[in-house]
Design a protein around this motif. Sequence first.
Motif: not given
Length: 336
Positions: A1-24
Amino acid sequence: MRLLITGGAGFVGARLARALLARGTLAGQRIDSLVVADQAAPSADLCADARVETRVGPLLAQCEALRREPFDGVFHLASAVSGECEADFELGLRSNLDTTRALLDALRERTQAGAAPTRLVFSSSVAVFGPDAAVPMPAVVADDTLPTPQTSYGTQKLICEVLIADYTRKGYIDGRAARLMTVTVRPGRPNAAASSFFSGIIREPLAGEEAICPVSPDVSHPVSSPQRTVDGLIAVYEASREAFVGRTALNLPALNVRVGEMLDALEAVAGKAVRSRVRFERDERIAGIVARWPQRASAARAARLGLQPEKNFEDIIRQYIADCAATPQALKGLGR
């Protein structure tokens, strides 16, 4: 799947990105690509992941290009913050309202061309609630409390909630709006959000610096840790349409706490010397904004999704300390 996170470099956005990548995976699908869009480039660890693509610049300027990109899911976190929106009305309209409309229309165009509706999670805010002379704000704001925002930021978030509900009704997207509580403790320096001090009165003393609290210790407010916030966003995405129930926004779980209780927790975790670095100095502008926000919140719909708030504020402080283990400068006030 292909996902988009807007505001993804911010505090919550970056933490969300890391969590999603860790989950896979997300909602039972493997995450093949994660697009991080923000005004600034994300951190090096995110850029180093082969699954991450970056889009740098104002989101409003990116939305035309996003029309041509297929996304299975979107987490829309990009936003101007509360203090900015009060100080600069046009900035708030552009960053929060115009950008959201442009993003929704980019997703709508793909659906109208025959693509399946993209699932979108919107980060709304507890600031949609406020006291109105005709509709007094209850002591505890619930999922079904009538929103009557008293700030431009809260108004813009509410408008976006309603837009997302209508685009969902029309079948253009599969939208879900989640009202975030004030997220604390945020690392780094203070930002322009009126709620910034909720982090500052913990973060700065732990770093050995003085913090100014602009409101009374009796001020109560619903807060959440960064991790519980990210967990909530993911759970809202993964919920079935039936489990989410309807199209209106839901509250994410809140720990309802007074400023004085936050400082009591700081002393319990870090000691009296750390607490003594907090000085009360009333700021009428900040105090006036906060006075129009809820003092307590409940989250019955989120609870049915399995989401719960932290048990106490001490746990939130310990989470922050654990997060800062690799950055000892942030904890130099502990004397370690």
